[in-house]
Enzyme design. Structure first.
Site, short mmCIF file in Angstrom:
data_model
loop_
_atom_site.label_atom_id
_atom_site.label_comp_id
_atom_site.label_asym_id
_atom_site.label_seq_id
_atom_site.Cartn_x
_atom_site.Cartn_y
_atom_site.Cartn_z
CB ALA A 286 -0.92 -0.01 1.23
CB ILE A 288 4.98 0.37 -3.25
CG1 ILE A 288 5.78 -0.44 -2.24
CG2 ILE A 288 5.75 0.57 -4.56
CD1 ILE A 288 7.10 0.16 -1.85
CD GLU A 290 1.38 0.21 -5.75
OE1 GLU A 290 1.54 -0.66 -4.89
OE2 GLU A 290 0.82 1.31 -5.52
CG ASP A 332 29.76 27.38 -31.62
OD1 ASP A 332 30.81 28.01 -31.47
OD2 ASP A 332 29.34 27.00 -32.73
CG ASP A 648 30.38 22.75 -31.10
OD1 ASP A 648 31.09 23.45 -30.37
OD2 ASP A 648 29.87 23.17 -32.16
#
Length: 919
Positions: A286, A288, A290, A332, A648
């Site tokens: 209960a 956890i 889910e 850049d 890059d």
């Protein structure tokens, strides 16, 4: 000098005969048989990608995260405890989430692959002494091939012939100004600057050439950088690390509660050990959440979809949230902060300076200025300069058949001059017809000038000259002022040089323009560079720069507002880099500029210290950009690195989030990046950062919402335990699962798609030690919302008992009354969560202000959970499975009232919080 640099130097400095001999070829190329043997030896001329693993491995990784493993274990525990339906439901959630994650990333990869198209398809090659058109992937060392303006260079090669050749190497070096190329060796300045070498991945901007390949595929400089990129191991994203931490926290909480309930069931209720163990397992399941993985996945997916609409393609779902944590962007310059398109912004004449604005074509017979337009025919000096700049030009203007807009074929510098002439309404076609070109002396790196000779009229030839001021001015002895030609005085020269220095200090590039009139009967064959480019009449300077993107100013300001530092890392010159950085507000004029040479001399400690202040990096090499990103990460920064060139790619791979340009970017850069900007718009990064921050905020909203229901699920069981079983369990395990996987799921997913809360981009990035499950979430979920929900659900339980005669009658443990009581507890939690879903939409802003119906997904979820509750109470089969029963109309009225005070109380709390923040 490493082995690669030695190889370059060897081919650059050797004579043509030595190069051809070493490559075992000739000026007429290879034979078909020899080329076939070499193709077998060297392989195709392609850039190979790093190993991505099998599709099965990629698929299975979506089911192997720490949270996924926890759900697999939870499902198994549920099955072992006798609740088969619970276990199967948990596993199904895991399977559906894993499949969705795989599909989402597969779609992103497909979109990314469609952008990968850097190298040219066909090349004109000499085979068996004849020119043939072959697929560029079939090129091998020793092949001799031709190039012309507009061609992409397919391999690394040594030039054998070159005419007015200029190559755009910005993809490799970051330098916005094209390199002049010729057959004579000149080492040049910076990396890849050898005058007689050309490199894969670059583009011919002007002129023609003949070259012999000395490296193909992964052996090219392009390929070497790709190899460096692929060697980088991508570490877990901050979100992945945080979810793993959260999983551990929740696991410890759930197991701790399970142990506590196990002990209490034995010693307080006197349950047998086996029954106590099953009861404890039910409580662990209960607690956890889910729905966490599906909500995380869908929250990220919503972010991906919203970003795609803003031209940002995300390859990995977790990259969305990583953007939200970004503290530094290494950007850049060329093509990222700027347009990678040279534009004339000043025309300097001795007696006047014109400042140009705007980018497009203005074919109205006038030249566009700051706040006015001037008929250029009224200024004879300006008229002459425009005419010379247009005639002394190899760039062609064509109509694009698709867009029906002007398309330029040539170098950026000459294109800028053509656009300048077009703005003035100069008729290029008419001028070329009336003043035909008779002869030319192409630009070369020695004299740094270009000269074209035109038939001015029957009695006069015109020599049009442009070039660098330092090389052209000594060839001038007169100057045109107000239409009249007079001697060039020392005072004039001082003014010209002073103007050039002023523009250079601003990071602008000056190009000098001059001309000379020759007798109409001059013998063209007798005209040479020496006797033509002398006694010139100086006209003025055209001043140009690669302008910033129009949207960059606001984007930079938004980054500053969000406490995100931007560091320019470019291969361009120091003056240009700093002038652009200051102009767009990236840094102040006090920023330190560090060159690649200076960077090499710095220790790691010195670099770490320098990176804490305002800094700009110029003239840097690929491995140096990588070093900068790595050092920033050691400083504790979350780094986003942007770029479009091959140079890059290593930094993009090393960074926490790599951002490549989709239009101008190379395939190596795109492959290394986590995100691709399909419109090359830096401002899209800011939008992406906002989405990332929103995703993280939404995950915390989800946690608050989902953990709240755990408290009213647990409190009734506490009553059961501490009453030593006298109070029957107010909720069964299947009813708890109904909340966790049924009624809570869709509203929680709705919270995952919530829009950004006002002011989210005026907050600093979250601290590195901040976590999803922080004190604020715990307080709101457990102490505030959780206890309030527990009180209401417990009251509902005893309300039904009171209706049935309690306290005069003992609390019932069976029969329809008990089923109705547990159903009311379930209903109270569901209806409390309706208000909780609305409350969790914002941290402090009023839901009325953001729009109570603006997130329709939450309302779909609310409607779904009410309908699901009704079905569970009315369908006989489900009544038996979930221990529910039909409710009376008075019960439904009681439940329907619950959300109203809960919602209004929270609105009052948020109002108090806003006043406190403003105080």
């Amino acid at each position: 000098m490493n082995a690669t640099e030695e190889k370059r130097a060897q081919f650059a400095q050797a004579t043509q005969a030595q190069v051809l001999a070493q490559l075992k070829t000739s000026a007429t190329g290879l034979s078909q048989d020899d080329a076939a043997q070499r193709l077998n030896q060297y392989g195709p001329n392609t850039i190979t990608k790093g190993q991505e693993g099998s599709q099965l491995k990629v698929f299975l990784k979506n089911f192997a995260s720490l949270m996924a493993i926890l759900l697999w274990v939870s499902g198994l525990i549920a099955i072992l405890s006798g609740t088969l339906e619970l276990g199967i439901a948990i596993w199904l959630v895991n399977i559906i989430n894993g499949c969705f994650s795989f599909w989402q990333e597969h779609q992103a990869k497909k979109a990314t692959d469609s952008l990968m198209a850097m190298l040219p398809t066909f090349t004109q090659v000499y085979r068996d002494g004849k020119v043939q058109q072959i697929d560029a992937t079939q090129l091998v060392p020793g092949d001799v091939f031709t190039l012309q303006a507009g061609n992409a260079v397919p391999v690394d090669a040594r030039l054998l012939e070159a005419t007015s050749m200029q190559v755009d190497q910005s993809a490799l070096t970051g330098e916005s100004v094209p390199e002049s190329k010729n057959v004579k060796y000149d080492p040049g300045e910076g990396e890849f600057a050898e005058s007689n070498l050309i490199y894969a991945g670059t583009t011919v901007g002007a002129g023609t050439g003949l070259a012999v390949c000395f490296a193909s595929g992964m052996n090219t400089e392009f390929g070497q950088i790709a190899t460096l990129t692929q060697q980088q191991v991508k570490v877990d994203s901050p979100l992945t690390k945080e979810l793993n931490r959260l999983t551990k926290q929740i696991s410890m909480i759930a197991i701790g509660i399970g142990i506590a309930f196990f002990v209490a069931a034995i010693f307080f209720v006197h349950y047998p050990i086996a029954k106590s163990f099953i009861f404890a397992l039910g409580m662990i399941v209960a607690f956890i959440p889910e729905g966490l993985l599906p909500t995380v996945t869908l929250s990220l997916a919503h972010g991906v979809q919203r970003m795609a609409k803003r031209h940002a393609l995300v390859k990995d779902l977790n990259s969305v949230e990583t953007l939200g944590e970004t503290t530094v962007i290494c950007s850049d310059k060329t093509g990222t902060l700027t347009q990678n398109q040279m534009t004339v912004n000043h025309i300097w004449l001795l007696n006047h300076t014109y400042e140009l604005t705007g980018q497009g074509y203005v074919n109205n017979g006038h030249i566009e200025l700051d706040d006015q337009t001037v008929d250029f025919h009224s200024d004879p000096d300006l008229d002459r300069l425009l005419r010379v700049a247009a005639l002394n030009n190899d760039t062609k203007v064509q109509q694009d058949p698709e867009t029906h807009k002007p398309k330029l074929l040539g170098t950026p510098t000459e294109a800028a001059l053509i656009i300048m002439a077009e703005k003035a309404g100069f008729d290029l076609a008419k001028a070329a017809k009336e003043t035909p070109r008779l002869k030319e002396f192409p630009f070369d790196s020695d004299r740094k000038r270009m000269c074209t000779i035109h038939q001015h009229d029957a009695n006069t030839l015109s020599a049009c000259v442009k070039g660098s001021l330092s090389d052209l001015l000594p060839q001038c002895d007169t100057i045109q002022v107000a239409g009249a030609i007079r001697r060039l005085t020392p005072d004039d020269i001082d003014k010209i040089n002073a103007a050039n220095r002023k523009f250079a200090a601003q990071g602008l590039r000056s190009l000098a323009i001059a001309y000379r009139q020759l007798p109409g009967d001059s013998d063209l064959d007798s005209l040479t560079i020496e006797n033509t480019e002398t006694q010139l009449t100086f006209l003025g300077l055209t001043v140009m720069a690669d302008p910033p993107r129009p949207e960059i100013y606001q984007a930079v300001q938004e980054c500053h507002d969000a406490n995100i530092k931007i560091i320019m890392v470019t291969g361009d010159s120091t003056l240009t880099a700093k002038s652009i950085a200051v102009k767009i507000g990236l840094t102040s004029d006090q920023a330190r500029v560090v060159t690649g040479t200076e960077l090499d001399a710095m220790s790691e400690a010195q670099l770490q210290e320098a990176l804490r202040g305002e800094i700009i990096f110029a003239r840097v090499a690929p491995e140096q950009k990588y070093k900068i990103v790595s050092t920033l990460q050691k400083n504790g920064e979350i780094v986003a690195s942007t770029g479009d060139g091959v140079n890059d790619a290593p930094a993009l791979k090393k960074a926490d989030i790599g951002v490549a340009m989709g239009v101008t970017g190379t395939d190596v850069a795109k492959d290394a990046a986590d995100m691709i900007l399909t419109d090359d718009n830096f401002a899209s990064i800011v939008s992406a950062i906002e989405e990332g921050r929103t995703v993280y905020a939404n995950l915390q909203k989800f946690l608050t919402y989902i953990l709240t229901s755990n408290v009213p699920e647990a409190i009734p069981s506490v009553l059961f335990l501490f009453s030593r079983g006298l109070i029957p369990l107010p909720m069964t395990v299947m009813q708890i699962l109904t909340v966790d996987l049924g009624t809570d799921m869709l509203p929680a997913l709705g919270l995952g798609s919530e829009q950004a809360e006002p002011g989210i981009m005026h907050q600093p990035p979250r601290a590195r030690d901040a976590h999803l499950l922080n004190k604020q979430v715990v307080w709101k979920a457990f102490a505030w919302y959780g206890m309030l929900a527990s009180a209401i659900s417990t009251f509902a339980y005893f309300f039904v008992n009171w209706q049935n005669g309690w306290p005069d009658v003992a609390l019932f443990a069976s029969g329809n009354g008990y089923a109705r009581a547990t159903t009311m507890v379930l209903g109270a939690i569901v209806f409390f969560q309706i208000a909780n879903a609305l409350n969790c939409r914002t941290q402090s802003a009023s839901v009325f202000k953001t729009g109570i119906f603006s997130n329709i997904r939450i309302w779909y979820g609310i409607i779904f959970e009410v309908i699901l509750l009704a079905i569970l109470t009315l369908v006989p089969f489900l009544q038996g499975l979930f221990n529910t029963t039909a409710l009376a109309w008075q019960d439904w009225v009681f439940l329907a009232i619950i959300p109203i005070p809960v919602f209004l109380i929270e609105e009052l709390r948020k109002s108090w919080l806003r006043r406190r923040q403003q105080a």
